[in-house]
Every structure is written in structure tokens, then in C-alpha cells.
Design a protein around this motif. Sequence first.
Motif, PDB file in Angstrom:
ATOM      1  N   LEU A 139       0.858  -1.179   0.000  1.00 51.66           N
ATOM      2  CA  LEU A 139       0.000   0.000   0.000  1.00 51.66           C
ATOM      3  C   LEU A 139       0.894   1.229   0.000  1.00 51.66           C
ATOM      4  N   ALA A 140       0.595   2.198  -0.854  1.00 49.47           N
ATOM      5  CA  ALA A 140       1.330   3.459  -0.869  1.00 49.47           C
ATOM      6  C   ALA A 140       0.362   4.612  -0.654  1.00 49.47           C
ATOM      7  N   VAL A 141       0.732   5.547   0.194  1.00 52.88           N
ATOM      8  CA  VAL A 141      -0.036   6.772   0.400  1.00 52.88           C
ATOM      9  C   VAL A 141       0.913   7.944   0.235  1.00 52.88           C
ATOM     10  N   GLY A 142       0.399   9.071  -0.232  1.00 51.29           N
ATOM     11  CA  GLY A 142       1.255  10.228  -0.445  1.00 51.29           C
ATOM     12  C   GLY A 142       0.494  11.525  -0.353  1.00 51.29           C
ATOM     13  N   GLY A 143       1.229  12.613  -0.147  1.00 47.90           N
ATOM     14  CA  GLY A 143       0.607  13.921  -0.041  1.00 47.90           C
ATOM     15  C   GLY A 143       1.626  15.010   0.200  1.00 47.90           C
ATOM     16  N   ASN A 144       1.183  16.078   0.873  1.00 52.23           N
ATOM     17  CA  ASN A 144       1.976  17.286   1.075  1.00 52.23           C
ATOM     18  C   ASN A 144       2.031  17.655   2.553  1.00 52.23           C
ATOM     19  N   PHE A 145       3.090  18.345   2.946  1.00 55.53           N
ATOM     20  CA  PHE A 145       3.148  18.921   4.279  1.00 55.53           C
ATOM     21  C   PHE A 145       4.153  20.066   4.289  1.00 55.53           C
ATOM     22  N   ASN A 146       4.046  20.919   5.297  1.00 60.36           N
ATOM     23  CA  ASN A 146       4.983  22.014   5.495  1.00 60.36           C
ATOM     24  C   ASN A 146       5.902  21.705   6.671  1.00 60.36           C
ATOM     25  N   ASN A 147       7.182  21.843   6.449  1.00 54.92           N
ATOM     26  CA  ASN A 147       8.219  21.741   7.487  1.00 54.92           C
ATOM     27  C   ASN A 147       8.392  20.328   8.038  1.00 54.92           C
ATOM     28  N   THR A 148       7.490  19.838   8.874  1.00 54.09           N
ATOM     29  CA  THR A 148       7.632  18.515   9.460  1.00 54.09           C
ATOM     30  C   THR A 148       6.307  17.770   9.433  1.00 54.09           C
ATOM     31  N   MET A 149       6.393  16.451   9.444  1.00 53.03           N
ATOM     32  CA  MET A 149       5.218  15.592   9.491  1.00 53.03           C
ATOM     33  C   MET A 149       5.467  14.482  10.499  1.00 53.03           C
TER      34      MET A 149
END
Length: 232
Positions: free
Chosen positions: A11-21
Amino acid sequence: LRSLDIRGNDLAVGGNFNNTMSTDIPGFTGISGGYTYNIFGVRLNLEGGYVSHFNESSVSEISLNDLCFNQSQKLWAAGSFDCTFSSLSDDLGDGLFNNVGNNDGFVALYAMGNSNNRRYAQQVGSAEDDNLNAMSARHSEYPVLAGSFEDWFYLPVPTGSFNSGPASILNPMEQLNICNSSIYNEYLMDFPIGSRDIFVTTILDTLAPVFDIYERTECNTTIIAPEFHYPS
């Protein structure tokens, strides 16, 4: 979170974030980006166990719009970036992955056996807003890409690799043999019929060098590194 894909036991999931996650996935506490704007993809097994991940980072806005596994379980990612895509430009050479216009598209391939094992990256775009919005590689090593463009749309391709339509021309740049490449900066130009057109294509040739919007007088990039020419 922007996208997910399942193939076999992965399973692969992906997306965006700012600075840290941060995450609560055992063995994977999160990611600290090198720049403000970040994209990510995380590979898990179907029980939710962490396998690997990738992260790209930039001083300008970037967005992961879709990701998918190919037949050999590598992970393709596609999206858009504004102004410059810092981590790709840092790795591949000064001036590469700079915008043609307002918003350009990118596509990248990750082996995902080891984290951040990027094997390929390429840029497409026009002088206006463009996006790579969706992709699929369900029965192939290489993805079918879909998105939109607003002006002459540049696709880096070697000569003779594509039969262009009435709105398209193949443009060989005058600066051939730069960086020891006879196809350096040859590209297909496709003109929109309306104010914003859509495209569906497999034209992105993995043998083409990374698209370079600048006219070079000497080779000052690292684009001829073999690992970024063919996604082995």
C-alpha cells in the motif's frame, strides 16, 4: 493526503506537508523536510507496517497529485511545482527544475526498497499554468499521465519518437551535443486549442535528458548521470 495505491501486498499513500510531518506508524515517526514545502510517499504492507518512504522538499510550493506502483513495485509520483523544485534542482544541477511559466508538472520514480531511492525525474510545462493530475501504471513499467496546460506545452522527447498532431511540432534546439548528449533539449511543443486543454500521454521518454529551460554555453549540470536517464 492526496493519493493512494495498492498492488499485491503493498500500500502506498502520499501527499503534502509544510516543514515537518509526524506519524504513529511503528518504526516511522515522521519526516523533517529540508525546506518549507514538502511532498511524501510512504510504502506500507497491508497490515500497516512501515516499509519505506520518499520525501522531496522545496523553498517554493510543490504538490504531489498522484502516485502509483508499476509492474516491478517501484513507485511513480506526479504533481506540480511553482518557481523552482529545490531538492531536484540541488541534486540534478543548477537551473534544472525551474519553471517554464507559472506552474509546471513533474514526474519521478522511486525504487522504494530503501527510503528516498529516487531513480528518475522529469519536468513538463508551458509559459502558463500546467498540472500533472493523474497517472496509472497498472500493467506497465511506465505510467500513463493526465493533466492540463494553457500554452505551448513542452515535453522532452528524442527526435522521431512521436508522430505529432496538427497542433504539435518537434523542436530540435540549436544547442545540440551540450553535456555530451545529441538530444539535449529536444522537445515536443503542443499548442492548446482552448484557454486550457487536457492531455493524456505516455510520451515522456525516459532516455531524454532532464528538461532545461536555459540556453547553455557549456555543460554546468549533472543531468548525464545514468541513474536519472533510465529507471532501472
